[in-house]
Write a protein that holds these residues in place. Sequence first.
Motif, PDB file in Angstrom:
ATOM      1  N   LEU B 138       0.749  -1.178   0.006  1.00  0.00           N
ATOM      2  CA  LEU B 138       0.054   0.149   0.081  1.00  0.00           C
ATOM      3  C   LEU B 138       0.789   1.238  -0.019  1.00  0.00           C
ATOM      4  O   LEU B 138       0.596   2.144  -0.735  1.00  0.00           O
ATOM      5  CB  LEU B 138      -0.891  -0.170   1.117  1.00  0.00           C
ATOM      6  CG  LEU B 138      -2.300   0.594   1.250  1.00  0.00           C
ATOM      7  CD1 LEU B 138      -3.179   0.557  -0.261  1.00  0.00           C
ATOM      8  CD2 LEU B 138      -3.022   0.698   2.370  1.00  0.00           C
ATOM      9  N   PRO B 139       1.813   1.571   0.856  1.00  0.00           N
ATOM     10  CA  PRO B 139       2.483   2.747   0.932  1.00  0.00           C
ATOM     11  C   PRO B 139       3.369   2.872  -0.324  1.00  0.00           C
ATOM     12  O   PRO B 139       3.390   4.137  -0.990  1.00  0.00           O
ATOM     13  CB  PRO B 139       3.502   2.524   1.966  1.00  0.00           C
ATOM     14  CG  PRO B 139       2.965   1.487   2.825  1.00  0.00           C
ATOM     15  CD  PRO B 139       2.264   0.642   2.009  1.00  0.00           C
ATOM     16  N   LEU B 140       3.542   1.967  -1.250  1.00  0.00           N
ATOM     17  CA  LEU B 140       4.259   2.027  -2.529  1.00  0.00           C
ATOM     18  C   LEU B 140       3.339   2.632  -3.698  1.00  0.00           C
ATOM     19  O   LEU B 140       4.020   2.935  -4.531  1.00  0.00           O
ATOM     20  CB  LEU B 140       5.137   0.491  -2.753  1.00  0.00           C
ATOM     21  CG  LEU B 140       5.681  -0.061  -1.872  1.00  0.00           C
ATOM     22  CD1 LEU B 140       6.422  -1.248  -2.676  1.00  0.00           C
ATOM     23  CD2 LEU B 140       7.051   1.119  -1.673  1.00  0.00           C
ATOM     24  N   VAL B 141       2.007   2.464  -3.337  1.00  0.00           N
ATOM     25  CA  VAL B 141       1.003   2.840  -4.277  1.00  0.00           C
ATOM     26  C   VAL B 141       1.185   4.509  -4.440  1.00  0.00           C
ATOM     27  O   VAL B 141       1.498   5.370  -5.521  1.00  0.00           O
ATOM     28  CB  VAL B 141      -0.273   2.664  -3.938  1.00  0.00           C
ATOM     29  CG1 VAL B 141      -1.369   3.341  -4.917  1.00  0.00           C
ATOM     30  CG2 VAL B 141      -0.605   1.090  -3.984  1.00  0.00           C
ATOM     31  N   ALA B 143       3.871   6.196  -3.522  1.00  0.00           N
ATOM     32  CA  ALA B 143       5.131   6.459  -4.186  1.00  0.00           C
ATOM     33  C   ALA B 143       5.287   6.299  -5.577  1.00  0.00           C
ATOM     34  O   ALA B 143       6.320   6.711  -6.048  1.00  0.00           O
ATOM     35  CB  ALA B 143       6.207   5.612  -3.413  1.00  0.00           C
TER      36      ALA B 143
END
Lengths: 427, 254
Positions: B138-141, B143
């Motif tokens: 999720l956090p990479l989305v 990014a």
Amino acid sequence: MRDDDEFDPENDGTRRTRWSGLVGVSVGRLWKRTVRTKSGRIVATTGAVALTIALLIVVTGIALALADGGTVTDTDADVQIAPEESGTLSAVDGVEGPRLGETNERAEAIGSQDGVDHASPMLVEPVKLEPTVEDGDPQTILLVGIVPDDEPRTVGGLPTAGLEPGDTHYNDGNYDGPQRGEIVLSEAAADRLEAGPDDEIDVAGSQFSEDALTPSVTVRAVETAGDGDDETPIALVHASELQTVAGADNGQLADQVLVWGDSEAATAAADDAYSDAAIESTGGTDPSSLFGDGLAFATSLLALIVGVAICASFVATTAGMTVNEDRRMLAVLESVGFPTHSRLLIIAVSTLLTTLGGALLGIVLGVGGIYVVNAVAGATVAPGAVAHVHPVFVPYAVLVALVSGLVAVPYPLAVAARTSVLEEVGR
Amino acid sequence: MNHRTPQQATASDGRANDGGGPTAAVRLEGITHEYGASGGRGRSSGDRTVTALQDVSFDIQAGDIVGLEGPSGSGKSTILHAVTGLLVPTAGTVELLGTDLTELSDRKRTRIRRRHVGIVFQRFHLLPSLSARANVALPLVQAGIPRSTRRERAETLLEQVGLGDRSTHLPGELSGGERQRVAIARALVTDPDIIVADEPTGELDTATGDDVLDLLTDIGRERAVLVASHDDATLSVADRVVTLRDGRVVSNAG
């Protein structure tokens, strides 16, 4: 745990992948919620939108049927050839519009093409007929002249089967063949003339040129008009006989040429015969007719406004409640670094997708509803279809749902924007 | 170990620490926070406010695991929220790798949190309708990492926390310990410099809690880790424990 030092999220990120990722999260989440976690709110939103859209489609379908040309243009022909209206504009209202020439000859030519089953001129002429009772006033009946063939067809909302196939009086353009003197009356016409099958009716004298024949015709059948119209006194006769009475034999004039058969072949043949005329495929109903009929337009406009209002209210309410349930998700997204605009995008995409899903379901329900309405009406009050389906309903319904979604989306967004991350993650 | 600093990532974000010596991963200076004040600094009103923190100062170096203990209401969560940038204290400074979070806009704080901070919650806070892999990624989305890279990265981390075979499971299909390990993998996915954990074993049985602590200790070798807990076993993995009472630091011992 630190063997992945070379991973640097900031080096790989692009705006495009971010947006597609955010949309992907919305879609994936929505899909899993529908399929695997079976969210009641999604079902409620989709169902509410679907029912509203279905209702909109049924009402619009009825309005379309209402606007669809009336009895005279009620035909099962696949192609209609009519003169271009813009070609001859009259400054005087009520003056007869332009007509097609050489229609009998060209209809024969069109009818002989491959893929075309039959072609016929259609002349519409109001004619005064004498009623069967003594001392009755002549009644104006809308006579529709056609060339019937062996197949059962519908013109002017009436079946052509009551007329003898062919058009003997025409006689290759000489208009000297034997007249059949047959007429098929609509119920409204029969009422006015107080006539029944096998009655003889006279054409009232001196309404046309003096040398025109004033023959009498024999009622072959009294039929119910196809769309249930019991107001218009209309009747079918052979084309050449009406042309003679109306003085349209000189030039073989007619208002339209109707063509039955394969739609493409019929259009091509029609195009060959009348390159300047307007050729309309009548396989479907023309939605633009809605704009020409006050009642139908008002009905469909009302359905649209009510549809958008109800749809938007349902979406706003259920999406607002869903967002309320989603507060923790929004807090988690914020805690892992999703800024406000990204969180709101996920809510907006979810809301619009749910609405869109509802619209697609609503289209299916609406089309099904139209068939049900027609079946019920057919079995009870109406002899034919009271609602029409048109392919343009699909983009129309999707557009209405999207507009409703856009109208509704500020509410869930406002609920989302008020979410306090600290309250949620602290629980 | 740190290949990025907030200064590099956000050159004009805040003021850099210009003090001598090595830059601390986290430095709290004179933090005071009052709830009931209308939000951030300079806007506190005297009426009906509750002071959650009063003049709290301590720092955490990279490689340190610092425990945060104290009774309920002592201000542990407020400190965690201040360190993650979810809350701006009424007074004082919160520096992450030399950048003062209190000087930054919401948006820049969110960006720094995404790049440099991983958070592990007591109640896991996974999204129930996303698979374990999607939760980790999720956090990479945000990014903007391409999907294939996200998946690959999430699967690698799930393998590392021992959940390689659970990547397509929804959180509801995982045990408490497994969910917390997914949450830890999510906290690690952006390779953050600081991990903040709020009662990470609070919802777990002893054995599962031990596994999660092992994982945290492993993570803590090269990162700054701040763990708030009531639990002695959890605090025992810390190099140093900061004790809070009524919003003040009463002990900061190794």
